[in-house]
Design an enzyme around this catalytic site. Structure first.
Site: not given
Length: 475
Positions: A77, A133
């Site tokens: 991701c 993130h």
């Protein structure tokens, strides 16, 4: 003569009005952009891909827009999000391996110019709602310091959907401020996106990056959504399906908000997963119930974390009423293509960005034209790599015992049989290409941080175990 005078006056008036409001006219022509990313969604886990999981909103977007049969992302991701934000392969700046752990301090380098900065300079209001993130330890790495006007959601990942905590620490922010509130994460993100749209001036172009955490672990959903799938006996699959339906409902609410504001017809919607669904226990994360892993990547091999198609070929679509032809696009695309493609639609300049690996693929997206992309770089790391040229795909693991696999993706998309022994010239050519890319690669920030933590070394410089300088200093 009288008519000529009248015509001349009308033209002069029109020119005057045009000159008086050029910026406003140009602003109104720019499309709004709603960019939606799901987290760990399996390639086959939406209704339009044939799943039993009900996703009517995504199904309608797919039916009325373009679906992508070969949309490639990174195998995990964080690297995919970095590739989207920069238009560059993460190996260029050290984010090619794994993810940023809560205790790690690195992030996307500050000298990388990001997509929201590019669009902001073109007059866009920019918002991130959801998962970031890409750096959390230093505020300089946070979204509002990287081009987003507005931020709401989590800075890391794998957040608890009800407590909003990661390893017992709250990870929930609005505009740099820690936020304590109740609610299910997926629903909170959808509601905030609706609230943002309702307060937005439709005359100003909007870029909203709506980054859901669903259906990433932990597998959690409100009971009402679980009840929708009472017929699924496996608890993991039931919760996973419920999470996807909850996300679909929130996307519907966001699209309805765009319609109410008169923005929908001029909104380009992009949707895709950040990687394939999880098929390995290594990447299963927090699954409370024992049982089979719930994601399905259809005919493709393996899943998240893998360089095979199951890890890197993402479910994806794009929709823009009247501008994107309803179709199934079978040409290869890569997430790094999205920055230059979106920038071109926005009339934005790429000045200040580092050399872009992506290409403007708008004709492929909107018309199904042949992709300008012949090469796919799945990833290049110090221990493995995968590249594709045309239909030939090399998967090369250099850790001993080393393996070299070659697949003809057109004939064998499931990567069931390596034909490396039959085509040594193709293997050699692709290995040379990998070596060129590896020499351009920046060392992995994840492994640098991991080794530093293990060795207790704070001094600058490389610390990889195969670094001769390091061993020379410590003999």
């Amino acid at each position: 003569m009288k008519h000529l005078t009248s015509l001349t006056g009308s033209l002069m008036l029109a020119c005057a009005l045009s000159a008086a409001q050029p910026a406003a006219a140009q602003t109104q022509q720019k499309p709004h952009i709603l960019y939606i990313v799901a987290d760990d969604l399996g390639w086959a886990d939406t209704g339009f891909q044939g799943s039993e999981i009900r996703t009517p909103t995504l199904d309608q977007l797919a039916q009325e827009g373009a679906t992508f049969d070969q949309f490639y992302v990174q195998p995990m991701c964080m690297p995919t999000r970095a590739a989207l934000m920069t238009g560059r392969y993460p190996m260029r700046y050290g984010l090619q391996s794994f993810v940023i752990l809560p205790e790690q301090t690195f992030g996307i380098p500050l000298d990388e110019k990001l997509l929201p900065q590019v669009l902001k300079e073109a007059g866009y209001d920019t918002a991130i709602i959801g998962k970031w993130h890409l750096g959390h330890a230093d505020r300089k790495l946070w979204p509002r310091q990287r081009g987003f006007d507005y931020q709401y959601g989590a800075l890391i990942g794998e957040i608890d959907y009800f407590t909003h905590k990661v390893h017992g620490v709250t990870d929930w922010y609005r505009n740099d401020k820690l936020l304590e509130e109740e609610g299910y994460v997926t629903e909170l993100l959808g509601r905030d996106a609706v609230r943002y749209i309702e307060g937005h001036d439709p005359a100003r172009p909007m870029f909203m990056y709506l980054a859901f955490t669903a259906p990433h672990t932990p597998l959690q959903a409100p009971q009402a959504y679980l009840d929708r799938y009472a017929s699924i006996t496996d608890p993991n699959r039931r919760a996973y399906a419920a999470m996807i339906s909850a996300m679909d409902d929130q996307i519907a609410a966001v699209l309805d908000a765009l319609k109410r504001r008169g923005m929908r017809d001029n909104t380009l919607v992009v949707f895709h997963s950040d990687n394939g669904g999880v098929r390995s226990a290594t990447f299963a994360g927090q699954i409370e119930t024992k049982g089979p892993l719930p994601a399905s990547n259809g005919p493709f091999r393996d899943g998240k974390g893998s360089l095979y198609e199951g890890g890197t070929r993402a479910v994806a679509l794009a929709n823009w009423p009247g501008r994107i032809k309803p179709q199934k696009v079978t040409e290869p695309l890569h997430v790094v293509d999205m920055l230059p493609t979106l920038a071109a639609r926005a009339g934005a300049s790429l000045a200040g960005t580092k050399p872009i690996d992506g290409t403007d693929v708008w004709k492929t997206i909107s018309e199904g034209a042949r992709s300008p992309r012949s090469e796919i770089v799945y990833n290049v790391e110090m221990f493995r790599a995968s590249v594709r040229d045309g239909n030939w795909k090399l998967v090369w693991r250099t850790t001993l015992p080393a393996t070299v696999e070659l697949f003809d993706i057109a004939r064998d998309p499931g990567e069931t049989r390596s034909v490396a022994g039959d085509h040594p010239d193709v293997v050699a050519a692709l290995q040379r290409r990998v070596d060129v890319l590896a020499r351009e690669m920046t060392p992995s920030a994840f492994f640098e941080a991991t080794f530093r933590a293990y060795l207790g070394r704070d001094t600058p410089g490389p610390v990889f175990p195969n670094d001769d300088a390091f061993f020379g200093q410590h003999n």
